[in-house]
Design a protein around this motif. Structure first.
Motif, PDB file in Angstrom:
ATOM      1  N   MET A 141      -8.844   1.432  -0.191  1.00 22.00           N
ATOM      2  CA  MET A 141      -7.608   0.885   0.366  1.00 22.00           C
ATOM      3  C   MET A 141      -6.966  -0.111  -0.592  1.00 22.00           C
ATOM      4  O   MET A 141      -5.741  -0.182  -0.680  1.00 22.00           O
ATOM      5  CB  MET A 141      -7.919   0.172   1.678  1.00 22.00           C
ATOM      6  CG  MET A 141      -7.631   0.900   2.985  1.00 22.00           C
ATOM      7  SD  MET A 141      -6.409   2.156   2.972  1.00 22.00           S
ATOM      8  CE  MET A 141      -5.100   1.394   3.799  1.00 22.00           C
ATOM      9  N   ARG A 142      -7.812  -0.890  -1.271  1.00 24.57           N
ATOM     10  CA  ARG A 142      -7.288  -1.901  -2.194  1.00 24.57           C
ATOM     11  C   ARG A 142      -6.400  -1.265  -3.252  1.00 24.57           C
ATOM     12  O   ARG A 142      -5.331  -1.783  -3.574  1.00 24.57           O
ATOM     13  CB  ARG A 142      -8.449  -2.655  -2.839  1.00 24.57           C
ATOM     14  CG  ARG A 142      -7.993  -3.751  -3.759  1.00 24.57           C
ATOM     15  CD  ARG A 142      -9.186  -4.557  -4.281  1.00 24.57           C
ATOM     16  NE  ARG A 142      -8.728  -5.669  -5.069  1.00 24.57           N
ATOM     17  CZ  ARG A 142      -8.594  -5.638  -6.391  1.00 24.57           C
ATOM     18  NH1 ARG A 142      -8.895  -4.554  -7.068  1.00 24.57           N
ATOM     19  NH2 ARG A 142      -8.157  -6.695  -7.046  1.00 24.57           N
ATOM     20  N   LEU A 143      -6.815  -0.133  -3.780  1.00 30.92           N
ATOM     21  CA  LEU A 143      -6.040   0.557  -4.813  1.00 30.92           C
ATOM     22  C   LEU A 143      -4.681   1.022  -4.270  1.00 30.92           C
ATOM     23  O   LEU A 143      -3.665   0.946  -4.973  1.00 30.92           O
ATOM     24  CB  LEU A 143      -6.835   1.746  -5.368  1.00 30.92           C
ATOM     25  CG  LEU A 143      -6.195   2.490  -6.528  1.00 30.92           C
ATOM     26  CD1 LEU A 143      -5.951   1.554  -7.704  1.00 30.92           C
ATOM     27  CD2 LEU A 143      -7.083   3.641  -6.962  1.00 30.92           C
ATOM     28  N   ILE A 144      -4.652   1.455  -3.025  1.00 28.02           N
ATOM     29  CA  ILE A 144      -3.384   1.881  -2.422  1.00 28.02           C
ATOM     30  C   ILE A 144      -2.433   0.692  -2.305  1.00 28.02           C
ATOM     31  O   ILE A 144      -1.255   0.786  -2.668  1.00 28.02           O
ATOM     32  CB  ILE A 144      -3.625   2.537  -1.044  1.00 28.02           C
ATOM     33  CG1 ILE A 144      -4.343   3.870  -1.229  1.00 28.02           C
ATOM     34  CG2 ILE A 144      -2.308   2.726  -0.282  1.00 28.02           C
ATOM     35  CD1 ILE A 144      -4.834   4.510   0.044  1.00 28.02           C
ATOM     36  N   TYR A 145      -2.942  -0.444  -1.823  1.00 22.13           N
ATOM     37  CA  TYR A 145      -2.096  -1.630  -1.701  1.00 22.13           C
ATOM     38  C   TYR A 145      -1.631  -2.120  -3.067  1.00 22.13           C
ATOM     39  O   TYR A 145      -0.476  -2.534  -3.229  1.00 22.13           O
ATOM     40  CB  TYR A 145      -2.820  -2.744  -0.950  1.00 22.13           C
ATOM     41  CG  TYR A 145      -2.894  -2.521   0.535  1.00 22.13           C
ATOM     42  CD1 TYR A 145      -1.742  -2.385   1.293  1.00 22.13           C
ATOM     43  CD2 TYR A 145      -4.109  -2.458   1.188  1.00 22.13           C
ATOM     44  CE1 TYR A 145      -1.796  -2.177   2.664  1.00 22.13           C
ATOM     45  CE2 TYR A 145      -4.177  -2.251   2.558  1.00 22.13           C
ATOM     46  CZ  TYR A 145      -3.018  -2.121   3.288  1.00 22.13           C
ATOM     47  OH  TYR A 145      -3.075  -1.920   4.639  1.00 22.13           O
ATOM     48  N   LEU A 146      -2.510  -2.088  -4.057  1.00 18.86           N
ATOM     49  CA  LEU A 146      -2.111  -2.475  -5.412  1.00 18.86           C
ATOM     50  C   LEU A 146      -1.011  -1.554  -5.933  1.00 18.86           C
ATOM     51  O   LEU A 146      -0.038  -2.006  -6.544  1.00 18.86           O
ATOM     52  CB  LEU A 146      -3.304  -2.438  -6.365  1.00 18.86           C
ATOM     53  CG  LEU A 146      -4.214  -3.653  -6.389  1.00 18.86           C
ATOM     54  CD1 LEU A 146      -5.452  -3.392  -7.228  1.00 18.86           C
ATOM     55  CD2 LEU A 146      -3.467  -4.870  -6.922  1.00 18.86           C
ATOM     56  N   SER A 147      -1.154  -0.278  -5.683  1.00 25.03           N
ATOM     57  CA  SER A 147      -0.143   0.693  -6.126  1.00 25.03           C
ATOM     58  C   SER A 147       1.203   0.430  -5.453  1.00 25.03           C
ATOM     59  O   SER A 147       2.258   0.456  -6.102  1.00 25.03           O
ATOM     60  CB  SER A 147      -0.603   2.121  -5.831  1.00 25.03           C
ATOM     61  OG  SER A 147      -1.786   2.409  -6.527  1.00 25.03           O
ATOM     62  N   ILE A 148       1.171   0.180  -4.158  1.00 27.04           N
ATOM     63  CA  ILE A 148       2.405  -0.136  -3.428  1.00 27.04           C
ATOM     64  C   ILE A 148       3.039  -1.404  -4.007  1.00 27.04           C
ATOM     65  O   ILE A 148       4.254  -1.460  -4.231  1.00 27.04           O
ATOM     66  CB  ILE A 148       2.129  -0.298  -1.920  1.00 27.04           C
ATOM     67  CG1 ILE A 148       1.750   1.049  -1.305  1.00 27.04           C
ATOM     68  CG2 ILE A 148       3.339  -0.907  -1.198  1.00 27.04           C
ATOM     69  CD1 ILE A 148       1.199   0.950   0.115  1.00 27.04           C
ATOM     70  N   GLY A 149       2.207  -2.398  -4.257  1.00 24.62           N
ATOM     71  CA  GLY A 149       2.705  -3.661  -4.811  1.00 24.62           C
ATOM     72  C   GLY A 149       3.364  -3.484  -6.165  1.00 24.62           C
ATOM     73  O   GLY A 149       4.470  -3.981  -6.405  1.00 24.62           O
ATOM     74  N   TRP A 150       2.705  -2.772  -7.053  1.00 24.47           N
ATOM     75  CA  TRP A 150       3.269  -2.563  -8.390  1.00 24.47           C
ATOM     76  C   TRP A 150       4.516  -1.692  -8.350  1.00 24.47           C
ATOM     77  O   TRP A 150       5.470  -1.921  -9.099  1.00 24.47           O
ATOM     78  CB  TRP A 150       2.227  -1.995  -9.344  1.00 24.47           C
ATOM     79  CG  TRP A 150       1.295  -3.060  -9.835  1.00 24.47           C
ATOM     80  CD1 TRP A 150      -0.040  -3.171  -9.595  1.00 24.47           C
ATOM     81  CD2 TRP A 150       1.638  -4.203 -10.636  1.00 24.47           C
ATOM     82  NE1 TRP A 150      -0.534  -4.299 -10.189  1.00 24.47           N
ATOM     83  CE2 TRP A 150       0.471  -4.954 -10.837  1.00 24.47           C
ATOM     84  CE3 TRP A 150       2.832  -4.652 -11.185  1.00 24.47           C
ATOM     85  CZ2 TRP A 150       0.455  -6.126 -11.576  1.00 24.47           C
ATOM     86  CZ3 TRP A 150       2.818  -5.832 -11.927  1.00 24.47           C
ATOM     87  CH2 TRP A 150       1.636  -6.550 -12.115  1.00 24.47           C
ATOM     88  N   LEU A 151       4.536  -0.685  -7.482  1.00 29.65           N
ATOM     89  CA  LEU A 151       5.732   0.146  -7.337  1.00 29.65           C
ATOM     90  C   LEU A 151       6.908  -0.703  -6.857  1.00 29.65           C
ATOM     91  O   LEU A 151       8.026  -0.611  -7.389  1.00 29.65           O
ATOM     92  CB  LEU A 151       5.473   1.303  -6.364  1.00 29.65           C
ATOM     93  CG  LEU A 151       6.665   2.217  -6.079  1.00 29.65           C
ATOM     94  CD1 LEU A 151       7.092   2.958  -7.344  1.00 29.65           C
ATOM     95  CD2 LEU A 151       6.315   3.209  -4.987  1.00 29.65           C
ATOM     96  N   ALA A 152       6.653  -1.555  -5.874  1.00 29.29           N
ATOM     97  CA  ALA A 152       7.705  -2.435  -5.355  1.00 29.29           C
ATOM     98  C   ALA A 152       8.184  -3.408  -6.428  1.00 29.29           C
ATOM     99  O   ALA A 152       9.388  -3.677  -6.546  1.00 29.29           O
ATOM    100  CB  ALA A 152       7.208  -3.181  -4.124  1.00 29.29           C
ATOM    101  N   VAL A 153       7.267  -3.942  -7.226  1.00 23.64           N
ATOM    102  CA  VAL A 153       7.661  -4.841  -8.322  1.00 23.64           C
ATOM    103  C   VAL A 153       8.529  -4.087  -9.322  1.00 23.64           C
ATOM    104  O   VAL A 153       9.550  -4.597  -9.798  1.00 23.64           O
ATOM    105  CB  VAL A 153       6.426  -5.467  -9.015  1.00 23.64           C
ATOM    106  CG1 VAL A 153       6.813  -6.135 -10.328  1.00 23.64           C
ATOM    107  CG2 VAL A 153       5.764  -6.485  -8.092  1.00 23.64           C
ATOM    108  N   GLY A 154       8.141  -2.863  -9.643  1.00 20.49           N
ATOM    109  CA  GLY A 154       8.931  -2.060 -10.572  1.00 20.49           C
ATOM    110  C   GLY A 154      10.346  -1.825 -10.077  1.00 20.49           C
ATOM    111  O   GLY A 154      11.323  -1.960 -10.832  1.00 20.49           O
TER     112      GLY A 154
END
Length: 117
Positions: A1-14
């Motif tokens: 789950m952590r990887l999914i949240y990190l991915s969402i976070g980085w996508l949103a930052v991008g």
């Protein structure tokens, strides 16, 4: 789950970074999504967003009071109005233009009724 949240976070930052340069994309809402995602995956990245000298104050205002700075409101409302006017000038199909205008008018009411900081 952590990887999914990190991915969402980085996508949103991008997307937020793109929004800093493209007037059609909002910046702070995507940073709020990133803050939420990083809050579930990385305390270091969560704090980094909150302490950012450019966007941190806006994020904190939103979290604490749901407030939006007046210049940001004016820019957002102007961009929405400009978007509808441009679509009309380009001859967008009237039903599509009506949907666009209705959605943006709803968002405009939400933004306009938020407290100012």
């Amino acid at each position: 789950m952590r990887l999914i949240y990190l991915s969402i976070g980085w996508l949103a930052v991008g997307i937020a970074v793109l929004g800093a340069f493209l007037p059609i994309l909002p910046t702070v809402p995507f940073l709020l999504i990133a803050l939420w995602a990083f809050g579930r995956s990385s305390e270091r990245l969560h704090q980094k967003l909150l302490n950012d000298p450019v966007f941190g104050p806006d994020i904190k205002r939103w979290q604490e009071r749901g407030a939006i700075r007046r210049p940001a409101k004016i820019l957002a409302l102007s961009a929405m109005l400009g978007s509808v006017l441009l679509a009309a000038l380009l001859g967008v199909c009237p039903p599509i233009l009506a949907v666009q205008a209705l959605v943006l008018a709803s968002v405009a009411v939400f933004i306009a009724t938020r407290p100012e900081s």
